[in-house]
Design a protein around this motif. Structure first.
Motif, PDB file in Angstrom:
ATOM      1  N   ILE A   1       3.536   3.853  11.078  1.00  0.00           N
ATOM      2  CA  ILE A   1       4.429   4.995  10.872  1.00  0.00           C
ATOM      3  C   ILE A   1       3.697   6.131  10.171  1.00  0.00           C
ATOM      4  CG2 ILE A   1       6.528   5.789   9.760  1.00  0.00           C
ATOM      5  CD1 ILE A   1       6.988   3.943  12.141  1.00  0.00           C
ATOM      6  N   ILE A   2       2.958   5.803   9.113  1.00  0.00           N
ATOM      7  CA  ILE A   2       2.253   6.826   8.336  1.00  0.00           C
ATOM      8  C   ILE A   2       1.232   7.562   9.199  1.00  0.00           C
ATOM      9  CG2 ILE A   2       0.687   7.226   6.389  1.00  0.00           C
ATOM     10  CD1 ILE A   2       2.055   4.831   5.004  1.00  0.00           C
ATOM     11  N   THR A   3       0.424   6.796   9.934  1.00  0.00           N
ATOM     12  CA  THR A   3      -0.616   7.429  10.749  1.00  0.00           C
ATOM     13  C   THR A   3      -0.022   8.208  11.916  1.00  0.00           C
ATOM     14  OG1 THR A   3      -0.882   5.327  11.962  1.00  0.00           O
ATOM     15  CG2 THR A   3      -2.410   5.762  10.166  1.00  0.00           C
ATOM     16  N   THR A   4       1.150   7.785  12.375  1.00  0.00           N
ATOM     17  CA  THR A   4       1.813   8.539  13.435  1.00  0.00           C
ATOM     18  C   THR A   4       2.185   9.934  12.946  1.00  0.00           C
ATOM     19  OG1 THR A   4       2.709   6.515  14.421  1.00  0.00           O
ATOM     20  CG2 THR A   4       3.765   8.585  15.035  1.00  0.00           C
ATOM     21  N   PHE A   5       2.584  10.018  11.675  1.00  0.00           N
ATOM     22  CA  PHE A   5       2.922  11.315  11.094  1.00  0.00           C
ATOM     23  C   PHE A   5       1.690  12.197  10.911  1.00  0.00           C
ATOM     24  CE2 PHE A   5       7.016   9.472   9.744  1.00  0.00           C
ATOM     25  CZ  PHE A   5       7.857  10.530  10.039  1.00  0.00           C
ATOM     26  N   ILE A   6       0.578  11.618  10.452  1.00  0.00           N
ATOM     27  CA  ILE A   6      -0.589  12.439  10.102  1.00  0.00           C
ATOM     28  C   ILE A   6      -1.500  12.734  11.280  1.00  0.00           C
ATOM     29  CG2 ILE A   6      -0.555  11.568   7.741  1.00  0.00           C
ATOM     30  CD1 ILE A   6      -2.939   9.831   8.393  1.00  0.00           C
ATOM     31  N   THR A   7      -1.429  11.929  12.344  1.00  0.00           N
ATOM     32  CA  THR A   7      -2.334  12.122  13.480  1.00  0.00           C
ATOM     33  C   THR A   7      -2.226  13.501  14.111  1.00  0.00           C
ATOM     34  OG1 THR A   7      -2.430   9.762  13.996  1.00  0.00           O
ATOM     35  CG2 THR A   7      -2.965  11.270  15.777  1.00  0.00           C
ATOM     36  N   PRO A   8      -1.015  14.020  14.394  1.00  0.00           N
ATOM     37  CA  PRO A   8      -0.935  15.361  14.997  1.00  0.00           C
ATOM     38  C   PRO A   8      -1.615  16.428  14.157  1.00  0.00           C
ATOM     39  CG  PRO A   8       1.191  14.262  15.103  1.00  0.00           C
ATOM     40  CD  PRO A   8       0.318  13.419  14.237  1.00  0.00           C
ATOM     41  N   TYR A   9      -1.451  16.340  12.848  1.00  0.00           N
ATOM     42  CA  TYR A   9      -2.038  17.349  11.975  1.00  0.00           C
ATOM     43  C   TYR A   9      -3.557  17.190  11.885  1.00  0.00           C
ATOM     44  CZ  TYR A   9       2.850  17.853  10.779  1.00  0.00           C
ATOM     45  OH  TYR A   9       4.205  18.034  10.851  1.00  0.00           O
ATOM     46  N   MET A  10      -4.024  15.942  11.889  1.00  0.00           N
ATOM     47  CA  MET A  10      -5.471  15.709  11.858  1.00  0.00           C
ATOM     48  C   MET A  10      -6.139  16.304  13.094  1.00  0.00           C
ATOM     49  SD  MET A  10      -6.051  11.867  10.394  1.00  0.00           S
ATOM     50  CE  MET A  10      -7.783  12.034  10.775  1.00  0.00           C
ATOM     51  N   ILE A  11      -5.535  16.107  14.253  1.00  0.00           N
ATOM     52  CA  ILE A  11      -6.126  16.613  15.490  1.00  0.00           C
ATOM     53  C   ILE A  11      -6.056  18.138  15.533  1.00  0.00           C
ATOM     54  CG2 ILE A  11      -5.913  16.645  18.006  1.00  0.00           C
ATOM     55  CD1 ILE A  11      -4.955  13.768  17.872  1.00  0.00           C
TER      56      ILE A  11
ATOM     57  N   ALA B   1      -1.596  -0.058   1.942  1.00  0.00           N
ATOM     58  CA  ALA B   1      -1.564   0.622   3.239  1.00  0.00           C
ATOM     59  C   ALA B   1      -2.372   1.909   3.194  1.00  0.00           C
ATOM     60  CB  ALA B   1      -0.117   0.913   3.645  1.00  0.00           C
ATOM     61  N   LEU B   2      -2.227   2.690   2.134  1.00  0.00           N
ATOM     62  CA  LEU B   2      -2.975   3.941   2.000  1.00  0.00           C
ATOM     63  C   LEU B   2      -4.470   3.672   1.878  1.00  0.00           C
ATOM     64  CD1 LEU B   2      -0.677   6.018  -0.394  1.00  0.00           C
ATOM     65  CD2 LEU B   2      -1.054   6.370   2.059  1.00  0.00           C
ATOM     66  N   VAL B   3      -4.829   2.625   1.158  1.00  0.00           N
ATOM     67  CA  VAL B   3      -6.252   2.267   1.022  1.00  0.00           C
ATOM     68  C   VAL B   3      -6.849   1.952   2.388  1.00  0.00           C
ATOM     69  CG1 VAL B   3      -7.849   0.530   0.127  1.00  0.00           C
ATOM     70  CG2 VAL B   3      -6.059   1.453  -1.356  1.00  0.00           C
ATOM     71  N   LEU B   4      -6.159   1.141   3.166  1.00  0.00           N
ATOM     72  CA  LEU B   4      -6.661   0.755   4.486  1.00  0.00           C
ATOM     73  C   LEU B   4      -6.674   1.928   5.454  1.00  0.00           C
ATOM     74  CD1 LEU B   4      -5.031  -2.772   4.826  1.00  0.00           C
ATOM     75  CD2 LEU B   4      -7.467  -2.266   4.639  1.00  0.00           C
TER      76      LEU B   4
ATOM     77  N   LEU C   1     -10.134  10.457  17.142  1.00  0.00           N
ATOM     78  CA  LEU C   1     -10.099   8.991  17.124  1.00  0.00           C
ATOM     79  C   LEU C   1      -9.975   8.410  15.725  1.00  0.00           C
ATOM     80  CD1 LEU C   1     -12.922   8.372  19.755  1.00  0.00           C
ATOM     81  CD2 LEU C   1     -10.501   7.873  20.070  1.00  0.00           C
ATOM     82  N   SER C   2      -9.775   9.256  14.715  1.00  0.00           N
ATOM     83  CA  SER C   2      -9.793   8.778  13.327  1.00  0.00           C
ATOM     84  C   SER C   2      -8.530   8.050  12.900  1.00  0.00           C
ATOM     85  CB  SER C   2     -10.045   9.951  12.367  1.00  0.00           C
ATOM     86  OG  SER C   2     -11.356  10.440  12.517  1.00  0.00           O
ATOM     87  N   SER C   3      -7.431   8.286  13.580  1.00  0.00           N
ATOM     88  CA  SER C   3      -6.178   7.662  13.142  1.00  0.00           C
ATOM     89  C   SER C   3      -6.130   6.197  13.549  1.00  0.00           C
ATOM     90  CB  SER C   3      -4.977   8.391  13.736  1.00  0.00           C
ATOM     91  OG  SER C   3      -4.991   8.269  15.140  1.00  0.00           O
ATOM     92  N   SER C   4      -5.442   5.397  12.759  1.00  0.00           N
ATOM     93  CA  SER C   4      -5.274   3.992  13.093  1.00  0.00           C
ATOM     94  C   SER C   4      -3.821   3.721  13.444  1.00  0.00           C
ATOM     95  CB  SER C   4      -5.687   3.107  11.910  1.00  0.00           C
ATOM     96  OG  SER C   4      -4.891   3.395  10.792  1.00  0.00           O
ATOM     97  N   GLY C   5      -3.549   2.513  13.928  1.00  0.00           N
ATOM     98  CA  GLY C   5      -2.164   2.131  14.195  1.00  0.00           C
ATOM     99  C   GLY C   5      -1.816   2.168  15.667  1.00  0.00           C
TER     100      GLY C   5
END
Length: 419
Positions: A373-383, A303-306, A339-343
């Motif tokens: 779930i993982i990308t949902t957590f990191i998306t706010p911080y990425m933006i 999952a982390l690789v993808l 637009l970098s987050s997936s999921g």
């Protein structure tokens, strides 16, 4: 029996709203996006968190979350009247196609050559990581109060077009799988034609009828009648989209676009926002409830690789395609981060689509769920970080550029004096 079911619904709704409000308050106090609080609330009440689930019927939670998706996309669609869509349409279309196809190919290559998955597993995983979480991204942009910025408008335009592209590609993949020997070009043409016909019909026919009808209702000055009318439009188009195989989010968005053409769109947005906020919160709670903590060790490495592949592919395809169309560096970078987050919910639809036609292995759906779930957590911080980093970096660049310009002008002036 009916009384017991109603009691369970009331109980579930009470638990959802109480826990969500507490965790949202905690997130607010910690100066974190409320989305994170809602997701944690979902994890607390979900069926995978010991000792037991606080929600009796998960179908109720899923039902509320679907309503949340429709209302959220509907309200956002009201920010995009047809004229605005036309102005960003070409750029958004090029970026969406570049991003979706580039990430899709990258996912297939990594899936087969690095993770050693089968062709169909790689195809559906590649398509799943091509999805950008439209709902989550829009929610974060709203919380940051940057929805009206150029980058945000481009992000939302790309995200909507990307949803349409992903749904079309899913239809093509499923057609390929179900065709045992010869692939039917007719089926491919019908699936693409259906999507184009829906959008064209909404924009051409809907724009000539819906805004006039909404304005007629608006002249009654009855807000309750107006909200019922516009919600009827939102759910009506979402239902039509669902029936012809398109995401309900797409139907809801274009319903908002039509309402934006009316003269009372500002009033409808104000009265619809509180309803949207409530059900959108439930959607994010449902995302948290999907997280099975016990399965994380099984899927965490692939999952982390993808996820890393998706982030890299999306960021660079968006950045390059934006710059090639003359978009400024600041807007291009921010669009890339956004637009970098997936999921997202559509990624789960893609994964389930592979299972439905018997093309993918049983682990694909829960794996995509873990990635979501993982990308949902990191998306706010990425933006948030992306917005700050780009402003700071380009600000320093401009200062250095200005200093360099002053040096050049001073040297030229001194040189002229010596002459």
């Amino acid at each position: 029996m009916v009384a017991i079911e109603i009691g369970h619904i009331v109980q579930d709704f009470t638990v959802i709203m109480v826990v969500a409000s507490v965790m949202a308050l905690v997130s607010y106090k910690l100066k974190q996006p409320m989305v994170i609080g809602y997701i944690i609330a979902g994890m607390i009440i979900g069926p995978y968190t010991p000792p037991f689930s606080l929600v009796v019927n998960l179908d109720v939670l899923n039902l509320f979350s679907e309503i949340g998706i429709i209302l959220l996309l509907f309200v956002v669609g009201m920010e995009f009247p047809i004229e605005k869509l036309r102005s960003i349409g070409r750029k958004a279309l090029v970026i969406a196609l570049s991003e979706a196809l580039g990430t899709f190919v990258a996912g297939i290559v990594i899936g087969q050559n690095v993770l050693h998955y089968s062709l169909y597993n790689s195809l559906f995983l590649g398509l799943a990581i091509s999805v950008t979480s439209t709902v989550i991204v829009m929610r974060i942009l709203e919380e940051l109060d940057v929805v009206k910025e150029e980058a945000s408008q481009l992000i939302l335009g790309v995200a909507v077009i990307e949803d349409i592209v992903i749904i079309s590609m899913l239809a093509i993949l499923q057609s390929v799988v179900t065709s045992t020997r010869n692939f039917s070009v007719l089926e491919l043409g019908l699936s693409i034609g259906t999507v184009l016909a829906f959008i064209t019909g909404v924009i051409i026919i809907g724009s000539k009828t819906i805004p006039k009808f909404v304005d007629y209702v608006g002249r009654t000055n009855q807000h309750d009648l107006l909200i019922v009318t516009v919600l009827g439009v939102a759910f009506g188009l979402s239902f039509i989209a669902y029936e012809i195989g398109i995401s309900v989010a797409t139907g809801a968005f274009f319903a908002g676009v039509l309402i934006a053409e009316s003269k009372v769109h500002s009033v409808t947005r104000v009265i619809a926002t509180p309803i949207k906020d409530m059900f959108a919160a439930i959607f994010f709670v449902s995302v948290g409830a999907l997280m099975n903590i016990a399965l994380i060790p099984t899927f965490i490495i692939p999952a982390l690789v993808l996820i890393l592949v998706s982030i890299a592919a999306k960021f660079f395809t968006v950045l390059i395609s934006s710059r090639l169309q003359g978009v400024s560096m600041l807007t291009s970078l921010r669009t890339g981060f956004g637009l970098s987050s997936s999921g997202g919910e559509l990624a789960l639809v893609v994964a389930k689509g592979g299972v439905d036609v018997g093309a993918t292995s049983s682990f694909i759906l829960p794996m995509v769920g873990a990635m979501t779930i993982i990308t949902t957590f990191i998306t706010p911080y990425m933006i948030k970080i992306g917005w700050k980093v780009t402003a700071h970096a380009l600000g320093n660049f401009n200062k250095n550029d200005n200093k360099k310009g002053w040096r050049q002008r001073l040297e030229f002036s001194l040189f002229k004096r010596k002459e």
